[in-house]
Structure formats: structure tokens, C-alpha cells
Design a protein around this motif. Structure first.
Motif, PDB file in Angstrom:
ATOM      1  N   ILE A 194      31.966  93.224 107.828  1.00 15.82           N
ATOM      2  CA  ILE A 194      30.719  93.281 107.067  1.00 15.82           C
ATOM      3  C   ILE A 194      30.608  92.088 106.120  1.00 15.82           C
ATOM      4  O   ILE A 194      29.525  91.509 105.972  1.00 15.82           O
ATOM      5  N   ARG A 195      31.696  91.671 105.497  1.00 17.99           N
ATOM      6  CA  ARG A 195      31.641  90.498 104.616  1.00 17.99           C
ATOM      7  C   ARG A 195      31.325  89.243 105.415  1.00 17.99           C
ATOM      8  O   ARG A 195      30.526  88.407 104.988  1.00 17.99           O
ATOM      9  N   LEU A 196      31.954  89.096 106.582  1.00 13.24           N
ATOM     10  CA  LEU A 196      31.670  87.940 107.429  1.00 13.24           C
ATOM     11  C   LEU A 196      30.193  87.890 107.803  1.00 13.24           C
ATOM     12  O   LEU A 196      29.546  86.841 107.712  1.00 13.24           O
ATOM     13  N   LYS A 197      29.653  89.035 108.222  1.00 11.99           N
ATOM     14  CA  LYS A 197      28.268  89.082 108.680  1.00 11.99           C
ATOM     15  C   LYS A 197      27.284  88.869 107.542  1.00 11.99           C
ATOM     16  O   LYS A 197      26.257  88.206 107.709  1.00 11.99           O
ATOM     17  N   VAL A 198      27.567  89.447 106.374  1.00 10.87           N
ATOM     18  CA  VAL A 198      26.660  89.280 105.229  1.00 10.87           C
ATOM     19  C   VAL A 198      26.624  87.818 104.790  1.00 10.87           C
ATOM     20  O   VAL A 198      25.543  87.246 104.587  1.00 10.87           O
ATOM     21  N   ILE A 199      27.782  87.189 104.674  1.00 11.39           N
ATOM     22  CA  ILE A 199      27.807  85.781 104.259  1.00 11.39           C
ATOM     23  C   ILE A 199      27.169  84.907 105.317  1.00 11.39           C
ATOM     24  O   ILE A 199      26.414  83.972 104.999  1.00 11.39           O
ATOM     25  N   ASP A 200      27.414  85.204 106.587  1.00  8.73           N
ATOM     26  CA  ASP A 200      26.785  84.446 107.664  1.00  8.73           C
ATOM     27  C   ASP A 200      25.263  84.574 107.602  1.00  8.73           C
ATOM     28  O   ASP A 200      24.547  83.587 107.797  1.00  8.73           O
ATOM     29  N   ALA A 201      24.760  85.767 107.302  1.00 10.30           N
ATOM     30  CA  ALA A 201      23.307  85.966 107.176  1.00 10.30           C
ATOM     31  C   ALA A 201      22.753  85.129 106.028  1.00 10.30           C
ATOM     32  O   ALA A 201      21.688  84.505 106.157  1.00 10.30           O
ATOM     33  N   VAL A 243      18.800  91.100 104.145  1.00  8.74           N
ATOM     34  CA  VAL A 243      20.125  90.997 104.770  1.00  8.74           C
ATOM     35  C   VAL A 243      20.331  92.176 105.720  1.00  8.74           C
ATOM     36  O   VAL A 243      20.777  92.007 106.851  1.00  8.74           O
ATOM     37  N   HIS A 244      19.965  93.376 105.270  1.00  8.35           N
ATOM     38  CA  HIS A 244      20.116  94.565 106.098  1.00  8.35           C
ATOM     39  C   HIS A 244      19.305  94.437 107.385  1.00  8.35           C
ATOM     40  O   HIS A 244      19.807  94.706 108.482  1.00  8.35           O
ATOM     41  N   ASN A 245      18.059  94.013 107.272  1.00  9.36           N
ATOM     42  CA  ASN A 245      17.217  93.846 108.462  1.00  9.36           C
ATOM     43  C   ASN A 245      17.774  92.776 109.400  1.00  9.36           C
ATOM     44  O   ASN A 245      17.723  92.936 110.623  1.00  9.36           O
ATOM     45  N   HIS A 246      18.285  91.700 108.829  1.00  6.62           N
ATOM     46  CA  HIS A 246      18.877  90.632 109.650  1.00  6.62           C
ATOM     47  C   HIS A 246      20.048  91.184 110.463  1.00  6.62           C
ATOM     48  O   HIS A 246      20.174  90.892 111.653  1.00  6.62           O
ATOM     49  N   LEU A 247      20.882  91.989 109.836  1.00 10.15           N
ATOM     50  CA  LEU A 247      22.027  92.566 110.540  1.00 10.15           C
ATOM     51  C   LEU A 247      21.583  93.558 111.611  1.00 10.15           C
ATOM     52  O   LEU A 247      22.173  93.611 112.689  1.00 10.15           O
ATOM     53  N   LEU A 248      20.545  94.324 111.325  1.00 10.98           N
ATOM     54  CA  LEU A 248      20.029  95.253 112.327  1.00 10.98           C
ATOM     55  C   LEU A 248      19.474  94.510 113.534  1.00 10.98           C
ATOM     56  O   LEU A 248      19.637  94.946 114.676  1.00 10.98           O
ATOM     57  N   ILE A 271      23.927  95.043 114.532  1.00 12.36           N
ATOM     58  CA  ILE A 271      25.080  95.412 113.713  1.00 12.36           C
ATOM     59  C   ILE A 271      24.647  96.601 112.869  1.00 12.36           C
ATOM     60  O   ILE A 271      23.932  96.442 111.881  1.00 12.36           O
ATOM     61  N   PRO A 272      25.033  97.811 113.296  1.00 12.38           N
ATOM     62  CA  PRO A 272      24.524  99.028 112.655  1.00 12.38           C
ATOM     63  C   PRO A 272      25.247  99.370 111.352  1.00 12.38           C
ATOM     64  O   PRO A 272      26.172 100.175 111.322  1.00 12.38           O
ATOM     65  N   LEU A 273      24.825  98.746 110.267  1.00 16.33           N
ATOM     66  CA  LEU A 273      25.392  99.042 108.959  1.00 16.33           C
ATOM     67  C   LEU A 273      24.327  99.708 108.107  1.00 16.33           C
ATOM     68  O   LEU A 273      23.144  99.368 108.202  1.00 16.33           O
ATOM     69  N   SER A 274      24.753 100.614 107.256  1.00 16.79           N
ATOM     70  CA  SER A 274      23.788 101.292 106.396  1.00 16.79           C
ATOM     71  C   SER A 274      23.318 100.349 105.297  1.00 16.79           C
ATOM     72  O   SER A 274      24.012  99.404 104.909  1.00 16.79           O
ATOM     73  N   PHE A 275      22.136 100.636 104.793  1.00 17.23           N
ATOM     74  CA  PHE A 275      21.572  99.865 103.683  1.00 17.23           C
ATOM     75  C   PHE A 275      22.525  99.903 102.495  1.00 17.23           C
ATOM     76  O   PHE A 275      22.757  98.891 101.831  1.00 17.23           O
ATOM     77  N   LEU A 276      23.088 101.072 102.218  1.00 18.52           N
ATOM     78  CA  LEU A 276      23.995 101.219 101.080  1.00 18.52           C
ATOM     79  C   LEU A 276      25.252 100.370 101.251  1.00 18.52           C
ATOM     80  O   LEU A 276      25.745  99.779 100.282  1.00 18.52           O
ATOM     81  N   SER A 277      25.777 100.300 102.455  1.00 14.90           N
ATOM     82  CA  SER A 277      26.966  99.475 102.712  1.00 14.90           C
ATOM     83  C   SER A 277      26.666  98.004 102.443  1.00 14.90           C
ATOM     84  O   SER A 277      27.465  97.304 101.813  1.00 14.90           O
ATOM     85  N   VAL A 278      25.526  97.553 102.904  1.00 13.96           N
ATOM     86  CA  VAL A 278      25.139  96.153 102.686  1.00 13.96           C
ATOM     87  C   VAL A 278      24.972  95.890 101.191  1.00 13.96           C
ATOM     88  O   VAL A 278      25.462  94.884 100.672  1.00 13.96           O
ATOM     89  N   ARG A 279      24.321  96.807 100.495  1.00 11.10           N
ATOM     90  CA  ARG A 279      24.111  96.642  99.052  1.00 11.10           C
ATOM     91  C   ARG A 279      25.446  96.581  98.313  1.00 11.10           C
ATOM     92  O   ARG A 279      25.630  95.742  97.423  1.00 11.10           O
ATOM     93  N   GLU A 280      26.386  97.438  98.681  1.00 20.08           N
ATOM     94  CA  GLU A 280      27.689  97.451  98.012  1.00 20.08           C
ATOM     95  C   GLU A 280      28.478  96.169  98.279  1.00 20.08           C
ATOM     96  O   GLU A 280      29.145  95.650  97.379  1.00 20.08           O
ATOM     97  N   VAL A 281      28.397  95.660  99.486  1.00 20.63           N
ATOM     98  CA  VAL A 281      29.085  94.402  99.800  1.00 20.63           C
ATOM     99  C   VAL A 281      28.476  93.260  98.995  1.00 20.63           C
ATOM    100  O   VAL A 281      29.193  92.421  98.447  1.00 20.63           O
ATOM    101  N   LEU A 282      27.155  93.224  98.915  1.00 20.90           N
ATOM    102  CA  LEU A 282      26.503  92.182  98.115  1.00 20.90           C
ATOM    103  C   LEU A 282      26.904  92.286  96.642  1.00 20.90           C
ATOM    104  O   LEU A 282      27.184  91.266  95.997  1.00 20.90           O
ATOM    105  N   LYS A 283      26.960  93.493  96.121  1.00 21.61           N
ATOM    106  CA  LYS A 283      27.384  93.685  94.724  1.00 21.61           C
ATOM    107  C   LYS A 283      28.804  93.179  94.514  1.00 21.61           C
ATOM    108  O   LYS A 283      29.102  92.504  93.523  1.00 21.61           O
ATOM    109  N   ARG A 284      29.688  93.513  95.446  1.00 23.40           N
ATOM    110  CA  ARG A 284      31.092  93.104  95.313  1.00 23.40           C
ATOM    111  C   ARG A 284      31.229  91.591  95.400  1.00 23.40           C
ATOM    112  O   ARG A 284      31.966  90.976  94.631  1.00 23.40           O
ATOM    113  N   LEU A 285      30.510  90.978  96.334  1.00 24.76           N
ATOM    114  CA  LEU A 285      30.575  89.524  96.458  1.00 24.76           C
ATOM    115  C   LEU A 285      30.017  88.845  95.204  1.00 24.76           C
ATOM    116  O   LEU A 285      30.514  87.793  94.806  1.00 24.76           O
TER     117      LEU A 285
END
Length: 126
Positions: free
Chosen positions: A52-59, A75-80, A84-98
Motif C-alpha cells: 500500500i505504501r508503494l502504491k500510494v507513493i507511486d500514485a 489517491v483512492h480512486n487512482h488505486l481502484l 488495487i482494492p484498498l479501503s478509503f480508510l486504509s488509504v487515508r491512514e497510510v497518507l497520515k502516516r507518511l
């Protein structure tokens, strides 16, 4: 259990994928170098590599190249779109952590981009 090698009919057995060859998956070239750069970036910030970190940064890098800012929903829509089936909350949490680790920054318009220090790390890796 022992797995005996398959017969090769006198030809040398393949030893894996060469980094010089272009690897394709589902007819699209795979950018191995890009993932390696992102892995090194995460490592330089003391973070573990995760898909998920790889994909979020790549996006975010793709969006920056196209001069198209992305927020959480973007970012969530780009992954969808990439199947890449990730929940909106997962994407938000990864962005917060980064953000908290200083890899990316949240701009006033609620879009995300690489922190200048992270961008400098990527430049050195090129």
C-alpha cells in the motif's frame, strides 16, 4: 521434500528475470526501477516497505508528473482504477502516516505531495 530439476534438453536452465529485460504483466511493462526507488525512499525514512505504501507513493509521483494534485479520494480512486482494492480508510491512514514521518506533505488545498527532502532522496537515487 526434494524437488528434482526439470529436464532442460541440453539448454541451460533459466536463472530468473534479468534486470535488463523488460518484464510484462498482462501486456503492460512492469516498472521495477520505480518500485526500487520507492523502497529505498521508505528505507531512508526508517519505514518498512508495504504494497500500500508503494502504491500510494507511486500514485502521488504519477500525479506530480501530470501536474494533477491528488487528495485522499483522488489517491483512492487512482488505486481502484488500477484494480488495487484498498479501503478509503486504509488509504487515508497510510497518507497520515507518511505525513507524520515526513515523506509527504498535506498542502492547504488538501492535496498531497512529496516532501522536498523525500524528493531530494529520489533525485539522488536516479
Amino acid at each position: 521434500m526434494y524437488n528434482s530439476p526439470m529436464p532442460t534438453d541440453g539448454k541451460p536452465a533459466p536463472q530468473g528475470v534479468s534486470l535488463g529485460q523488460e518484464v510484462t504483466v498482462f501486456g503492460k511493462p512492469v516498472e521495477r526501477h520505480s518500485n526500487e526507488r520507492i523502497r529505498q525512499l521508505l528505507k531512508s525514512f526508517g519505514l518498512r516497505t508495504s504494497l500500500i505504501r508503494l502504491k500510494v507513493i507511486d500514485a502521488l509521483l504519477s500525479a506530480a508528473q501530470n501536474d494533477h494534485p491528488l487528495g485522499v479520494r483522488g489517491v483512492h480512486n487512482h488505486l481502484l482504477e488500477l484494480d488495487i482494492p484498498l479501503s478509503f480508510l486504509s488509504v487515508r491512514e497510510v497518507l497520515k502516516r507518511l505525513c507524520s514521518e515526513g515523506v509527504i506533505v498535506l498542502k492547504p488545498d488538501k492535496s498531497y505531495s512529496l516532501h522536498p527532502q523525500a524528493a531530494a532522496v529520489l533525485q539522488r537515487l536516479d
